[in-house]
Design a protein around this motif. Structure first.
Motif, PDB file in Angstrom:
ATOM      1  N   ASN A 117      37.621 -22.679 102.477  1.00  0.00           N
ATOM      2  CA  ASN A 117      38.474 -21.690 103.157  1.00  0.00           C
ATOM      3  C   ASN A 117      39.321 -20.940 102.133  1.00  0.00           C
ATOM      4  N   PRO A 118      38.688 -20.142 101.265  1.00  0.00           N
ATOM      5  CA  PRO A 118      39.441 -19.453 100.212  1.00  0.00           C
ATOM      6  C   PRO A 118      40.482 -18.493 100.782  1.00  0.00           C
ATOM      7  N   GLY A 119      41.688 -18.593 100.233  1.00  0.00           N
ATOM      8  CA  GLY A 119      42.769 -17.719 100.663  1.00  0.00           C
ATOM      9  C   GLY A 119      43.530 -18.247 101.857  1.00  0.00           C
ATOM     10  N   LEU A 120      42.979 -19.252 102.532  1.00  0.00           N
ATOM     11  CA  LEU A 120      43.617 -19.781 103.739  1.00  0.00           C
ATOM     12  C   LEU A 120      44.180 -21.181 103.518  1.00  0.00           C
ATOM     13  N   ARG A 121      43.519 -21.986 102.701  1.00  0.00           N
ATOM     14  CA  ARG A 121      43.992 -23.342 102.420  1.00  0.00           C
ATOM     15  C   ARG A 121      44.556 -23.423 101.013  1.00  0.00           C
ATOM     16  N   TYR A 122      45.737 -24.029 100.898  1.00  0.00           N
ATOM     17  CA  TYR A 122      46.358 -24.319  99.603  1.00  0.00           C
ATOM     18  C   TYR A 122      46.343 -23.097  98.686  1.00  0.00           C
ATOM     19  N   ASN A 123      47.042 -22.056  99.082  1.00  0.00           N
ATOM     20  CA  ASN A 123      47.039 -20.822  98.307  1.00  0.00           C
ATOM     21  C   ASN A 123      48.452 -20.482  97.833  1.00  0.00           C
TER      22      ASN A 123
END
Length: 549
Positions: A229-235
């Protein structure tokens, strides 16, 4: 003169030499260390990306294979020159056909999975042509004036071609050469910053071959969540740890996984130093808008070694990095950072940047423990058996590596193991590797430290330091709980760990009656059955003390 151009020639030389030397040697000393620089009918000049590997490239095992392959394609060739960032090293025709010496120097550490990629290192790396206009860049400068060398960002791209690609060097006037004849500049490569269809990631860096252990489990889990989930998780995801522990492997694994799930994703990987140099170059060429487009029209930004932005004289770069950072986060674009320190340890970094670093997830990769080291060695053995089917590494040698490289970085570990295998292959010892041979082969990697002998005195000093009290108070007659309880723990451990007699333990603490030590041992034994916190404390102390044995 052959009809082959420089890059076609080098491409064929690489393919020919690939079958003439071990795969890992070819990867390290040919593909990842040499670039074609210039060519005449009699001279081929190769640029050495890592000068420290030059002496290994010049050994007959490597050099003669390159000469043979090149001469088969260019019969008029007489000389191969090796160009580094400071000197040109010439190999005369006589040297090219010389017989191998009786002694071959030990192989350098080989770049292998789970260590930092060369483009992310502070060591010399291939220089990538800048993305600005080629005609403007090739403008002729006045005599005596040279253009400063600034690395452009590295765009991680997937290569669909089965052949080994070649990275073109920057124009020749960026290097100082000792040759008197001018070397024509190589044409720069125009990069399409918005295209990901031609993207190329280091395919060796994947989640599948990343070894998970207690030292990196949280970082590994977070990286997989970001990839899904790039950009949505741990960002942002901020990964820190000492050099050589696999931070770059993990970041590239994220990029590989994102492209596997979304082939159209635009991913940029760059070091903080390259970011700074590209920004400075944009100011010099008055193209800041192009710089901003390059860094903001992307889906994922991977930046290595952000600690190098910390210096006082880099405030302007920090300002631009902050703006880029904010833009990407506000548009839900993934940002993955690595550093050798946690955000709280920065002294000269702007506070607002530190706040942004802490706004996502910060994870640490710790140095490997013995169990992880043994797992890495087992994986390396399995990998090398495809090349050396008879390879046998006994358990005592694997344990030796675990002992030597406990709490050290993985790059040193893999370099030492590669040296062992190379030396064994050269001396026909692949089936008879033992402890004695291993100690000789990797002697340059062994750190000789004085062996700590566990004693009552050492336990006393350790307990005093652990509980932050003075040693003189620990062994005194003071009955305050802050001294008495650590004293009883020290007596208990002296009995448990080194099986010292009660009279000797009592004497070491200034007590005449041995029943003092006996009472302390029995008291602590009863308390740890009831008090879970005390049990955990003693287990932690015991583990640290046993690791010194």
């Amino acid at each position: 003169m052959s009809d082959l151009d420089l890059y076609s020639l080098w491409d064929q030389v690489m393919q020919k030499t690939k079958t003439k030397m071990p795969q890992q040697m070819w990867d390290s000393l040919v593909v990842n260390s040499l670039m074609p620089y210039s060519m005449t009918s009699t001279i081929l000049t190769l640029f050495v990306m890592d000068p420290s590997k030059l002496k290994y490239i010049q050994t007959p095992l490597v050099h003669n294979q390159i000469v043979e392959a090149a001469k088969s394609l260019l019969p008029t060739l007489q000389t191969i020159d090796y160009l580094t960032d400071t000197a040109t090293v010439n190999a005369s025709p006589a040297e090219q056909i010389s017989t191998p010496p009786t002694e071959i120097p030990p192989m350098p550490p080989i770049d292998m999975p789970s260590i930092e990629d060369t483009t992310m290192e502070s060591s010399p790396s291939p220089i990538i042509p800048p993305p600005w206009d080629a005609e403007e860049y090739n403008e002729v400068l006045p005599e005596g004036v040279s253009r400063p060398s600034y690395d452009s960002p590295v765009i991680i791209q997937r290569n669909t071609s089965p052949s080994q690609g070649i990275q073109r060097p920057v124009p020749a006037d960026l290097f100082a050469s000792k040759t008197t004849s001018p070397i024509p500049p190589a044409p720069p490569v125009q990069r399409n910053m918005s295209s990901s269809s031609k993207s190329h990631l280091n395919r060796a860096f994947t989640f599948d071959n990343y070894i998970e252990s207690n030292s990196n489990r949280m970082a590994f889990s977070a990286a997989k969540a970001v990839a899904e989930n790039p950009g949505l998780r741990y960002n942002p995801l901020y990964i820190h740890g000492q050099s050589g522990l696999g931070k770059t492997h993990l970041m590239h694994a994220i990029g590989n996984e994102i492209l596997a799930l979304n082939p159209s994703a635009k991913i940029m990987s760059i070091t903080s130093e390259d970011f700074m140099n590209s920004f400075i170059e944009s100011l010099r060429t008055k193209t800041p808008d192009q710089f901003r487009r390059n860094f903001r029209d992307i889906d994922v930004l991977i930046i290595d070694d952000v600690q190098f932005l910390e210096e006082k004289n880099k405030k302007t770069t920090q300002e631009e990095f902050f703006n880029t950072f904010n833009h990407l986060l506000s548009h839900n674009k993934a940002v993955i950072l690595s550093s050798d320190k946690p955000p709280k340890d920065y002294k000269e970094m702007e506070e607002r940047l530190i706040t942004r670093f802490n706004s996502g997830l910060t994870v640490e990769i710790e140095a490997p423990n013995p169990e992880m080291i043994e797992a890495i060695i087992h994986e390396e053995i399995d990998h090398r058996r495809s090349e050396y089917p008879t390879l046998y590494v006994p358990k005592e040698v694997i344990h030796l590596f675990a002992q030597y490289f406990n709490k050290r970085n993985i790059r040193e570990l893999k370099g030492a193991f590669e040296t062992l295998i190379t030396q064994a292959a050269i001396t026909n010892r692949l089936e008879t590797i033992d402890v004695e041979f291993t100690n000789k082969a990797i002697k340059d990697f062994i750190i000789h430290t004085e062996k700590i002998v566990l004693s009552i005195k050492y336990i006393q000093e350790f307990i005093a330091d652990y509980f932050k009290i003075k040693l003189e108070h620990l062994v005194s007659q003071k009955r305050n709980k802050q001294y008495a309880h650590p004293r009883q723990i020290a007596m208990y451990l002296a009995r448990e760990l080194i099986n010292e007699s009660y009279p000797q333990i009592s004497f070491a603490f200034g007590k005449k009656d041995h029943t003092t030590a006996l009472h302390a041992y029995e008291k602590i034994s009863r308390e740890i059955e009831k008090d879970q916190d005390l049990r955990h404390t003693i287990d932690r102390i015991r583990k640290e003390l046993e690791e010194t044995k």
